[in-house]
Motif scaffolding. Structure first.
Motif, PDB file in Angstrom:
ATOM      1  N   VAL A  63       0.846  -1.202   0.000  1.00  0.00           N
ATOM      2  CA  VAL A  63       0.000   0.000   0.000  1.00  0.00           C
ATOM      3  C   VAL A  63       0.879   1.248   0.000  1.00  0.00           C
ATOM      4  O   VAL A  63       0.628   2.202  -0.750  1.00  0.00           O
ATOM      5  CB  VAL A  63      -0.979   0.003   1.192  1.00  0.00           C
ATOM      6  N   LEU A  64       1.923   1.252   0.810  1.00  0.00           N
ATOM      7  CA  LEU A  64       2.823   2.409   0.847  1.00  0.00           C
ATOM      8  C   LEU A  64       3.543   2.593  -0.489  1.00  0.00           C
ATOM      9  O   LEU A  64       3.730   3.730  -0.943  1.00  0.00           O
ATOM     10  CB  LEU A  64       3.832   2.257   1.986  1.00  0.00           C
ATOM     11  N   ALA A  65       3.923   1.497  -1.129  1.00  0.00           N
ATOM     12  CA  ALA A  65       4.564   1.593  -2.442  1.00  0.00           C
ATOM     13  C   ALA A  65       3.598   2.181  -3.467  1.00  0.00           C
ATOM     14  O   ALA A  65       4.003   2.974  -4.335  1.00  0.00           O
ATOM     15  CB  ALA A  65       5.052   0.218  -2.892  1.00  0.00           C
ATOM     16  N   LEU A  66       2.332   1.833  -3.364  1.00  0.00           N
ATOM     17  CA  LEU A  66       1.323   2.403  -4.261  1.00  0.00           C
ATOM     18  C   LEU A  66       1.173   3.905  -4.004  1.00  0.00           C
ATOM     19  O   LEU A  66       1.115   4.701  -4.953  1.00  0.00           O
ATOM     20  CB  LEU A  66      -0.014   1.686  -4.076  1.00  0.00           C
ATOM     21  N   TYR A  67       1.112   4.301  -2.740  1.00  0.00           N
ATOM     22  CA  TYR A  67       1.072   5.731  -2.418  1.00  0.00           C
ATOM     23  C   TYR A  67       2.275   6.437  -3.017  1.00  0.00           C
ATOM     24  O   TYR A  67       2.144   7.512  -3.619  1.00  0.00           O
ATOM     25  CB  TYR A  67       1.082   5.960  -0.896  1.00  0.00           C
ATOM     26  N   ALA A  68       3.460   5.866  -2.842  1.00  0.00           N
ATOM     27  CA  ALA A  68       4.687   6.477  -3.359  1.00  0.00           C
ATOM     28  C   ALA A  68       4.620   6.613  -4.875  1.00  0.00           C
ATOM     29  O   ALA A  68       4.958   7.666  -5.428  1.00  0.00           O
ATOM     30  CB  ALA A  68       5.905   5.650  -2.943  1.00  0.00           C
ATOM     31  N   ALA A  69       4.185   5.565  -5.554  1.00  0.00           N
ATOM     32  CA  ALA A  69       4.120   5.595  -7.017  1.00  0.00           C
ATOM     33  C   ALA A  69       3.164   6.681  -7.506  1.00  0.00           C
ATOM     34  O   ALA A  69       3.487   7.434  -8.434  1.00  0.00           O
ATOM     35  CB  ALA A  69       3.704   4.225  -7.554  1.00  0.00           C
ATOM     36  N   VAL A  70       2.007   6.775  -6.874  1.00  0.00           N
ATOM     37  CA  VAL A  70       1.022   7.781  -7.286  1.00  0.00           C
ATOM     38  C   VAL A  70       1.553   9.188  -7.010  1.00  0.00           C
ATOM     39  O   VAL A  70       1.508  10.068  -7.881  1.00  0.00           O
ATOM     40  CB  VAL A  70      -0.339   7.546  -6.587  1.00  0.00           C
TER      41      VAL A  70
END
Length: 155
Positions: free
Chosen positions: A133-140
């Motif tokens: 989830v944190l990686a998705l936040y970072a990517a966005v």
């Protein structure tokens, strides 16, 4: 080039976030005896969460016209999201609706992972969902910020 500027700005924010995390981890362990958990899992969490912070910093820089605006907007938003995400108190003590709203922030996911590592003695396998989830936040955040900054730099 715009790409070099973006990379430099992003890398600077990322390494500053890592440095801040290292200071907190070392000071917490040395001065207060905090046992953060398995080092590999803690490192993975810090590396991914620092990317979130770098993305948020770049995004703030992309939408603000001055440093004063960034400070005036960024600090209250950061504190508010931190409170909502469980950085000031555990989300276990708030009503379910607030807990759900808190998980709209990356803070809650990082705090959940730290709880698993510190309180439950978990490892990297136990925080995989939080890391994703944190990686998705970072990517966005990084993608949106880079897009906005690239547009600004090429005008």
């Amino acid at each position: 080039t715009p790409s070099a500027i973006l990379l430099g700005a992003g890398a600077t924010r990322y390494f500053l976030a890592l440095l801040q995390a290292a200071i907190i981890l070392v000071l917490g362990a040395a001065a207060f005896g905090v046992a953060w958990g398995q080092p590999v899992a803690v490192a993975a969490l810090v590396v991914v969460y620092a990317l979130v912070g770098a993305g948020a910093g770049l995004l703030l820089g992309a939408v603000c016209r001055t440093a004063d605006q960034a400070n005036s907007i960024g600090i209250p938003i950061g504190i508010g999201l931190g409170m909502l995400g469980g950085c000031m108190w555990p989300l276990d003590v708030v009503p379910p609706a607030v807990r759900t709203a808190g998980h709209l922030t990356p803070h809650a996911w990082a705090m959940d992972a730290f709880v698993v590592l510190i309180d439950e003695g978990g490892g990297i396998a136990d925080i995989t969902s939080q890391l994703l989830v944190l990686a998705l936040y970072a990517a966005v955040l990084l993608t949106v910020a880079a897009s906005l900054l690239r547009r600004t730099l090429t005008r």
